[in-house]
Design an enzyme around this catalytic site. Structure first.
Site, mmCIF file in Angstrom:
data_model
loop_
_atom_site.group_PDB
_atom_site.id
_atom_site.type_symbol
_atom_site.label_atom_id
_atom_site.label_comp_id
_atom_site.label_asym_id
_atom_site.label_seq_id
_atom_site.Cartn_x
_atom_site.Cartn_y
_atom_site.Cartn_z
ATOM 1 N N ARG A 23 -66.925 -54.080 -0.702
ATOM 2 C CA ARG A 23 -67.476 -55.317 -1.255
ATOM 3 C C ARG A 23 -66.736 -55.728 -2.514
ATOM 4 O O ARG A 23 -65.959 -54.974 -3.085
ATOM 5 C CB ARG A 23 -68.953 -55.118 -1.594
ATOM 6 C CG ARG A 23 -69.206 -53.987 -2.597
ATOM 7 C CD ARG A 23 -70.587 -54.062 -3.212
ATOM 8 N NE ARG A 23 -70.945 -52.891 -4.000
ATOM 9 C CZ ARG A 23 -70.513 -52.637 -5.220
ATOM 10 N NH1 ARG A 23 -69.681 -53.474 -5.823
ATOM 11 N NH2 ARG A 23 -70.919 -51.539 -5.871
ATOM 12 N N HIS A 74 -73.118 -50.137 3.626
ATOM 13 C CA HIS A 74 -72.347 -51.359 3.834
ATOM 14 C C HIS A 74 -70.864 -51.098 3.597
ATOM 15 O O HIS A 74 -70.472 -50.137 2.921
ATOM 16 C CB HIS A 74 -72.834 -52.474 2.913
ATOM 17 C CG HIS A 74 -72.734 -52.135 1.451
ATOM 18 N ND1 HIS A 74 -71.543 -52.141 0.763
ATOM 19 C CD2 HIS A 74 -73.680 -51.772 0.549
ATOM 20 C CE1 HIS A 74 -71.757 -51.802 -0.492
ATOM 21 N NE2 HIS A 74 -73.045 -51.561 -0.654
ATOM 22 N N HIS A 91 -77.558 -48.807 1.334
ATOM 23 C CA HIS A 91 -76.731 -48.766 0.124
ATOM 24 C C HIS A 91 -76.415 -47.315 -0.246
ATOM 25 O O HIS A 91 -77.135 -46.394 0.137
ATOM 26 C CB HIS A 91 -77.472 -49.410 -1.051
ATOM 27 C CG HIS A 91 -77.809 -50.854 -0.877
ATOM 28 N ND1 HIS A 91 -76.954 -51.871 -1.242
ATOM 29 C CD2 HIS A 91 -78.927 -51.458 -0.390
ATOM 30 C CE1 HIS A 91 -77.528 -53.045 -0.992
ATOM 31 N NE2 HIS A 91 -78.730 -52.821 -0.481
#
Length: 446
Positions: A78, A75, A340
């Site tokens: 964040r 991803h 992840h």
């Protein structure tokens, strides 16, 4: 009774995967912005670094062509996770409780407010995911037709799903919207999921090693904090959490955080980066006895796609999904999975990438080490496996593996100087995965 049975089956289906017709989260459609921090400093943030290619992409030899591509991507950038956010808030609270700030470096703290959200993708991370989709189309457009779009899966965390939908948006935009791939399968992190490290409760952590390193590098930094903020009484752990504000605030606000002045003044770059190297090596990497086994399921899915044969696995795979051509087709030419960093480390370790001659020393970094998280799993990191055919090679299928555009040497399967090895040899080299972790998966539940 029939209604109850149907409702139960529907719940079970949703708990393990969700099929959706297209992106369902806010998309970023602009290019990745700059951040006002040097690339060298950004890369020292390691798993908190924005994506940078580890090397320039090397085209395949002229007599070769790519016929299938497999992407697994982390991803994008964040906000801090919930646990990290709580630790950061505690450290900021102690720093702000100081009676005064005698070090000019800390003068900004008096008016500083911590206001970052938790867990979710930041707009910068969405942009880098969008850019990755654009690059994938530009590089592999020849593999795509209206009837043969990329098949996309994601683990179910919101930030992973949002990264996947931004990737598909970037892919579509690069094709001038001729090709519009969709996120087809979301794997629930509450069930069997080859894209998340959620299925080994007996695995240990990297805390012993990172704590040793923290006690080695942090005390002088902590002393400076406490001298410049009398009464703060910060611990070494607080110091580390304050240092993380440099990357987290910068990627969230898309401008340089005032904590980056602290980070650079304390010369934190190499120490912070090595902390990340230890964290991943001893978390789900080679230094964790039950780390590599957590990547076995994905590798067995990869082997199935490369060979066009059904998945053979008794570890993390969802056998219901992987046995269906709807949720696990074997006839696509481009696959993209979203995951992840901890899971990707497990996959790399199970595959045999980035092996080290000795375990990482928790007190003395080896400057010659090749285990550097900044080159392995920054935000939006990706591994690409290319299946290749070359004229004059007896029509054998070949494989090349790239991590963040760096061609991997693949000694494990006898690769040549170009990083190419025979597909059969690559499959054979993955005996640990093909044998379900050789007993390690069972230890996960012992």
């Amino acid at each position: 009774m029939v209604v109850l049975l149907f409702a139960t089956l529907l719940f079970i289906w949703y708990a393990y995967a969700t099929l959706i017709p297209g992106g369902h989260l806010e998309l970023r459609t602009t290019s990745t912005p700059t951040l006002g921090v040097s690339r060298e400093v950004q890369q020292s943030w390691s798993m908190y670094s924005p994506y940078f290619p580890a090397e320039l992409y090397q085209p395949i030899p002229q007599n070769c062509s790519i016929n299938q591509v497999h992407i697994i991507q982390r991803h994008g950038a964040r906000f801090p996770t919930s646990g990290a956010a709580a630790r950061i808030q505690a450290a900021v609270g102690k720093l702000k409780a100081a009676a005064e700030y005698t070090d000019p470096l800390l003068s900004f703290v008096k008016n500083f407010t911590y206001d970052l959200r938790r867990d979710d993708l930041v707009p910068f991370g969405a942009a880098q995911s969008f850019d990755a989709g654009t690059q994938a189309f530009e590089r592999y457009a020849s593999l795509v037709t209206a009837d043969n779009l990329p098949f996309v899966r994601a683990s179910s965390s919101d930030r992973v799903v949002a990264s996947a939908t931004n990737w598909t948006a970037g892919f579509a935009a690069a094709s001038s919207y001729r090709f519009k791939p969709v996120l087809s399968v979301i794997l629930s992190e509450a069930g069997n999921d080859t894209l998340d490290d959620n299925m080994c409760p007996s695995a240990g952590s990297s805390d012993p090693e990172t704590n040793q390193w923290l006690a080695t590098f942090a005390p002088p930094m902590t002393a400076r904090f406490n001298a410049g903020a009398p009464g703060a009484n910060l611990s070494d752990t607080d110091t580390y959490n304050l240092l993380t504000l440099c990357p987290f605030e910068t990627v969230a606000s898309e401008k340089r955080s005032p904590f980056c002045d602290v980070y650079e003044e304390l010369d934190a770059e190499s120490a912070f980066a090595y902390n990340a190297d230890l964290d991943k090596f001893y978390g789900t990497g080679y230094g964790q006895p039950l780390g590599p086994v957590q990547g076995v399921g994905y590798i067995n899915e990869l082997l199935a796609r490369l060979t066009g044969k059904p998945v053979s696995d008794h570890t993390q795979t969802n056998r219901t999904l992987d046995s269906s051509p709807t949720t696990f087709p074997l006839n696509r030419t481009l696959y993209a999975d979203f995951s992840h960093d901890n899971q990707m480390i497990a996959i790399f370790s199970a595959m045999g990438l980035f092996k080290q001659p000795a375990p990482l020393d928790p007190m003395r970094p080896d400057p010659a080490r090749t285990w550097r998280v900044q080159r392995i799993v920054p935000f939006s990191a990706r591994m690409v496996v290319e299946r290749i055919e070359c004229s004059g090679e007896e029509h054998e299928q070949l494989v090349r593996v790239l991590v963040n555009d760096a061609v991997q040497p693949l000694e494990l399967c006898g690769a040549d100087a170009r990083g190419l090895c025979k597909l059969d040899a690559f499959v054979e080299s993955q005996a640990y995965a093909r044998h379900d972790g050789e007993g390690d998966f069972e230890k996960c539940f012992a």
